[in-house]
Scaffold this active site. Structure first.
Site, short mmCIF file in Angstrom:
data_model
loop_
_atom_site.label_atom_id
_atom_site.label_comp_id
_atom_site.label_asym_id
_atom_site.label_seq_id
_atom_site.Cartn_x
_atom_site.Cartn_y
_atom_site.Cartn_z
N GLU A 156 -10.03 -14.12 -3.50
CA GLU A 156 -10.83 -13.53 -2.42
C GLU A 156 -11.16 -14.60 -1.38
O GLU A 156 -11.23 -15.79 -1.71
CB GLU A 156 -12.17 -13.00 -2.97
CG GLU A 156 -12.08 -11.64 -3.62
CD GLU A 156 -13.47 -11.06 -3.86
OE1 GLU A 156 -14.35 -11.77 -4.37
OE2 GLU A 156 -13.66 -9.87 -3.52
N SER B 194 -8.75 0.14 6.84
CA SER B 194 -8.69 -0.88 7.87
C SER B 194 -7.25 -1.10 8.35
O SER B 194 -6.97 -2.05 9.04
CB SER B 194 -9.29 -2.19 7.38
OG SER B 194 -8.51 -2.70 6.34
N LYS C 261 0.81 -1.22 0.00
CA LYS C 261 0.00 0.00 0.00
C LYS C 261 0.85 1.27 0.00
O LYS C 261 0.37 2.34 -0.38
CB LYS C 261 -0.95 0.00 1.19
CG LYS C 261 -2.08 -1.01 1.06
CD LYS C 261 -3.39 -0.30 0.82
CE LYS C 261 -4.56 -1.22 0.58
NZ LYS C 261 -4.59 -2.49 1.29
N ASP D 124 -17.18 -10.36 -2.74
CA ASP D 124 -17.90 -9.31 -3.47
C ASP D 124 -17.44 -9.15 -4.92
O ASP D 124 -18.25 -8.98 -5.83
CB ASP D 124 -17.79 -7.97 -2.73
CG ASP D 124 -16.35 -7.62 -2.41
OD1 ASP D 124 -15.77 -8.30 -1.53
OD2 ASP D 124 -15.79 -6.71 -3.03
N SER E 1 1.06 -9.70 -0.16
CA SER E 1 0.73 -8.28 -0.16
C SER E 1 1.12 -7.53 1.11
O SER E 1 1.31 -6.33 1.08
CB SER E 1 -0.77 -8.10 -0.43
OG SER E 1 -1.51 -8.97 0.41
N GLY F 178 -15.76 -13.12 1.74
CA GLY F 178 -15.59 -11.73 1.32
C GLY F 178 -15.56 -11.72 -0.20
O GLY F 178 -14.65 -11.18 -0.81
C1 LIG Z 1 -5.27 -3.53 0.94
C2 LIG Z 1 -4.70 -4.87 0.97
C3 LIG Z 1 -5.09 -5.84 0.04
C4 LIG Z 1 -6.15 -5.61 -1.01
O1 LIG Z 1 -5.82 -4.57 -1.88
P1 LIG Z 1 -6.97 -3.82 -2.73
O2 LIG Z 1 -6.24 -2.81 -3.52
O3 LIG Z 1 -7.92 -3.21 -1.72
O4 LIG Z 1 -7.64 -4.84 -3.52
C5 LIG Z 1 -4.47 -7.08 0.10
N1 LIG Z 1 -3.54 -7.37 1.03
C6 LIG Z 1 -3.14 -6.46 1.93
C7 LIG Z 1 -2.10 -6.84 2.91
C8 LIG Z 1 -3.70 -5.18 1.94
O5 LIG Z 1 -3.30 -4.30 2.83
#
Ligand SMILES: *Cc1c(COP(=O)(O)O)cnc(C)c1O
Length: 317
Positions: free
Chosen positions: A201, A75, A51, A207, A301, A205
């Site tokens: 997903e 979040s 992010k 969606d 991520s 969750g």
């Molecule tokens: C935000 C986030 C996601 C999902 O990313 P989006 O851009 O909202 O689809 C996945 N993994 C982590 C660790 C995140 O912080």
């Protein structure tokens, strides 16, 4: 819609803040999956998640345009990212977080010097609060996913994967609001369209899975999953059309499969990831996309997991 040019520009803009994260491999994981699996280690970014890429791209752009105060609703990881880059650039940051946010994430946001406002438990409630704080141009809102600058920033993960794994066949990407996958899919499909981009997903969750099936944005009532970064109740107005255009498939994993994957990565690879990142490993371990002998990259991520959450993994660690 964003283009690969926007993503290349983002990569230049954020280069002094982000890391080019490594690619990790595990023979055991590959043999479980029946594919050659590599992991893009975005949990090793500053703030512990990808992010930082989208947030840096957008906060830098609005700061250049004269903004001194940024606000977001998140979040956790997006909030941390905005707090971190705002602090670095000397801007004020206010972060609206859910009342049930993971404690380690809130503590980190505070540590970067941002103001925190706890509000409700749904993204709709938090977005409303953030809108109040920015009304009349008092501050600039930095959306968690539904903005071209944010999507382009997240897409830089895709450019790096193509560079680091030139013969990649498929990429598993976690899907929350869809910023990460829309960016990655744009980078991949506008340069190497043969590479598959598969969204993952949690079952609870789903969606974007439902939206994609029905061909229109579909909201779910409540995303009750261990993967707290994937609890968006619907895909974004900007991210969804990109997903429809470029994403090959969306697969679902159960919370038990997510726990098993997180435990595997922790025990066998010595990497601490968060449940939202473990979804891609879960999809690879259970071969949800039915791939055989392919070169498959899982995007890890993020790594922001509270210790108390690790204790709750089934069977202990
Ligand atoms: C935000 C986030 C996601 C999902 O990313 P989006 O851009 O909202 O689809 C996945 N993994 C982590 C660790 C995140 O912080």
């Amino acid at each position: 819609m964003i283009s690969i040019n926007d993503i290349e520009n983002a990569h230049k803009s954020i280069a002094d803040v982000i890391r080019k994260t490594p690619i990790l491999t595990s023979r055991t994981l590959s043999s479980i999956s029946g594919n050659h699996i590599s992991l893009k280690a975005e949990h090793l970014q500053p703030i512990g998640a990808f992010k930082i890429r989208g947030a840096t791209n957008m906060v830098k752009a609005v700061a250049e345009a004269g903004t001194r105060h940024v606000v977001t609703a998140s979040s956790g990881n997006h909030g941390q990212a905005v707090a971190y880059i705002a602090g670095k650039l000397g801007l004020q940051a206010t972060i609206v977080v859910p009342e049930n946010a993971v404690s380690s994430k809130v503590a980190a946001i505070r540590g970067y010097g941002a103001d925190i406002i706890p509000c409700g438990t749904t993204s709709t409630e938090r977005l409303q609060k953030a809108e109040e704080l920015t009304s009349g141009g008092k501050a600039e809102f930095i959306p968690p996913y539904d903005d071209p600058l944010v999507m382009a920033g997240q897409g830089t993960v895709g450019l790096e994967i193509l560079d680091q794994i030139p013969d990649v066949d498929a990429i598993y990407v976690p899907v929350g609001g869809g910023g990460l996958i829309s960016g990655i899919a744009t980078a991949v499909k506008e340069s190497k369209p043969g590479v598959k981009v598969i969204g993952v997903e949690p079952e609870q969750g789903n969606d974007t899975y439902l939206s994609n099936k029905r061909g229109e944005i579909t909201a779910i009532e409540r995303a009750d999953t261990i993967a707290d970064g994937l609890r968006a109740s619907q895909p974004g107005d900007l991210t969804f059309p990109v997903i429809q255009k470029y994403v090959d498939d969306i697969v679902l994993v159960s919370d038990d499969e997510i726990r098993d994957a997180l435990r595997f990565v922790l025990e066998r690879m010595k990497q601490l990831i968060e449940p939202s990142a473990a979804v891609t490993v879960a999809a690879a371990m259970t071969n949800k996309a039915s791939l055989q002998g392919k070169n498959v990259c899982c995007v890890l991520s993020g790594g922001n997991t509270a210790l108390e959450q690790i204790g709750k993994l089934r069977g202990g660690v």
